[in-house]
Design a protein around this motif. Structure first.
Motif, PDB file in Angstrom:
ATOM      1  N   UNK A  28      -2.951 -50.130   9.109  1.00 36.66           N
ATOM      2  CA  UNK A  28      -3.238 -51.508   8.718  1.00 36.66           C
ATOM      3  C   UNK A  28      -1.993 -52.195   8.163  1.00 36.66           C
ATOM      4  N   UNK A  29      -1.177 -51.453   7.426  1.00 37.83           N
ATOM      5  CA  UNK A  29       0.073 -52.022   6.907  1.00 37.83           C
ATOM      6  C   UNK A  29       1.029 -52.383   8.034  1.00 37.83           C
ATOM      7  N   UNK A  30       1.139 -51.506   9.015  1.00 38.94           N
ATOM      8  CA  UNK A  30       2.018 -51.767  10.162  1.00 38.94           C
ATOM      9  C   UNK A  30       1.533 -53.014  10.909  1.00 38.94           C
ATOM     10  N   UNK A  31       0.229 -53.073  11.140  1.00 34.21           N
ATOM     11  CA  UNK A  31      -0.324 -54.220  11.865  1.00 34.21           C
ATOM     12  C   UNK A  31      -0.199 -55.504  11.046  1.00 34.21           C
ATOM     13  N   UNK A  32      -0.278 -55.410   9.736  1.00 35.14           N
ATOM     14  CA  UNK A  32      -0.131 -56.590   8.880  1.00 35.14           C
ATOM     15  C   UNK A  32       1.282 -57.163   8.992  1.00 35.14           C
ATOM     16  N   UNK A  33       2.278 -56.299   9.064  1.00 34.90           N
ATOM     17  CA  UNK A  33       3.656 -56.772   9.230  1.00 34.90           C
ATOM     18  C   UNK A  33       3.786 -57.457  10.577  1.00 34.90           C
ATOM     19  N   UNK A  34       3.259 -56.828  11.622  1.00 35.16           N
ATOM     20  CA  UNK A  34       3.283 -57.446  12.951  1.00 35.16           C
ATOM     21  C   UNK A  34       2.601 -58.813  12.902  1.00 35.16           C
ATOM     22  N   UNK A  37       4.738 -61.608  11.332  1.00 33.79           N
ATOM     23  CA  UNK A  37       5.880 -62.163  12.069  1.00 33.79           C
ATOM     24  C   UNK A  37       5.518 -62.722  13.439  1.00 33.79           C
ATOM     25  N   UNK A  38       4.401 -62.303  14.004  1.00 33.17           N
ATOM     26  CA  UNK A  38       4.028 -62.771  15.340  1.00 33.17           C
ATOM     27  C   UNK A  38       3.938 -64.294  15.426  1.00 33.17           C
ATOM     28  N   UNK A  39       3.353 -64.977  14.457  1.00 37.57           N
ATOM     29  CA  UNK A  39       3.292 -66.437  14.551  1.00 37.57           C
ATOM     30  C   UNK A  39       4.672 -67.113  14.552  1.00 37.57           C
ATOM     31  N   UNK A  40       5.683 -66.410  14.105  1.00 40.20           N
ATOM     32  CA  UNK A  40       7.028 -66.980  14.078  1.00 40.20           C
ATOM     33  C   UNK A  40       7.695 -66.992  15.458  1.00 40.20           C
ATOM     34  N   UNK A  41       7.055 -66.348  16.430  1.00 35.47           N
ATOM     35  CA  UNK A  41       7.649 -66.286  17.767  1.00 35.47           C
ATOM     36  C   UNK A  41       7.757 -67.677  18.397  1.00 35.47           C
ATOM     37  N   UNK A  42       6.807 -68.553  18.113  1.00 38.04           N
ATOM     38  CA  UNK A  42       6.878 -69.924  18.625  1.00 38.04           C
ATOM     39  C   UNK A  42       8.067 -70.669  18.042  1.00 38.04           C
ATOM     40  N   UNK A  78      13.212 -57.742  20.900  1.00 36.30           N
ATOM     41  CA  UNK A  78      12.816 -56.647  20.016  1.00 36.30           C
ATOM     42  C   UNK A  78      11.316 -56.665  19.768  1.00 36.30           C
ATOM     43  N   UNK A  79      10.756 -57.858  19.552  1.00 40.54           N
ATOM     44  CA  UNK A  79       9.309 -57.966  19.325  1.00 40.54           C
ATOM     45  C   UNK A  79       8.543 -57.523  20.569  1.00 40.54           C
ATOM     46  N   UNK A  80       8.946 -57.998  21.728  1.00 38.02           N
ATOM     47  CA  UNK A  80       8.255 -57.640  22.968  1.00 38.02           C
ATOM     48  C   UNK A  80       8.344 -56.127  23.221  1.00 38.02           C
ATOM     49  N   UNK A  81       9.518 -55.568  23.025  1.00 35.43           N
ATOM     50  CA  UNK A  81       9.708 -54.129  23.223  1.00 35.43           C
ATOM     51  C   UNK A  81       8.873 -53.324  22.232  1.00 35.43           C
ATOM     52  N   UNK A  82       8.866 -53.773  20.963  1.00 39.10           N
ATOM     53  CA  UNK A  82       8.108 -53.047  19.954  1.00 39.10           C
ATOM     54  C   UNK A  82       6.620 -53.044  20.295  1.00 39.10           C
ATOM     55  N   UNK A 120      10.839 -57.223  11.472  1.00 40.37           N
ATOM     56  CA  UNK A 120      10.575 -58.364  10.586  1.00 40.37           C
ATOM     57  C   UNK A 120      11.881 -58.914  10.027  1.00 40.37           C
ATOM     58  N   UNK A 121      12.743 -58.026   9.586  1.00 41.81           N
ATOM     59  CA  UNK A 121      14.034 -58.457   9.044  1.00 41.81           C
ATOM     60  C   UNK A 121      14.836 -59.192  10.115  1.00 41.81           C
TER      61      UNK A 121
END
Length: 138
Positions: A28-34, A37-42, A78-82, A120-121
């Motif tokens: 849940x912590x890993x998914x919370x970080x994702x 940051x996911x909304x920042x992709x736009x 990096x986001x897409x690969x992760x 995230x960083x």
């Protein structure tokens, strides 16, 4: 009076047990970080577009625009690969329903937690750098 005290004690226990929150799992912590940051992709894509308009600048500032654009594109990749790698390692029951992980998958989750923190960083810094660069240009 005894009944009132007993009622109050029972009510307190019911309310306190209802308000208990379980500690989030590592998944849940890993998914919370994702999810953070996911909304920042736009925004990341918008900044790439703004920097595209300035990339023909051959000055020192133009080079900074180009580097900022490359950093944003690298963060996007990096986001897409992760996400792809994470999805290949874990099934939906493990991600969404808390299915118990094998020892190997627990090791992978430890790795993925570090990777998503770095992701995230990378995203946060590339966006902040591009925004500061573009704001200084106005």
């Amino acid at each position: 009076m005894k009944k009132l005290f007993l009622f109050a004690a029972i009510a307190f226990l019911c309310l306190s047990s209802c308000n208990e929150q379980k500690e989030p799992t590592q998944m849940q912590n890993v998914m919370a970080i994702h999810d953070e940051v996911m909304p920042q992709m736009g925004k990341l894509g918008d900044l790439v577009g703004e920097l595209n308009a300035k990339e023909n600048d051959s000055t020192e500032l133009g080079k900074k625009y180009m580097k900022a654009k490359k950093d944003l594109q690298a963060a996007h990749k990096s986001m897409m690969d992760w996400m792809q790698n994470f999805g290949n390692r874990f099934d939906p029951d493990e991600i969404l329903n808390g299915k118990e992980l094998s020892e190997q998958k627990q090791q992978w989750l430890d790795e993925e937690e570090e990777k998503v923190k770095e992701l995230k960083r990378e995203i946060t810094e590339s966006i902040a750098n591009a925004e500061a660069l573009l704001e200084g240009d106005e």
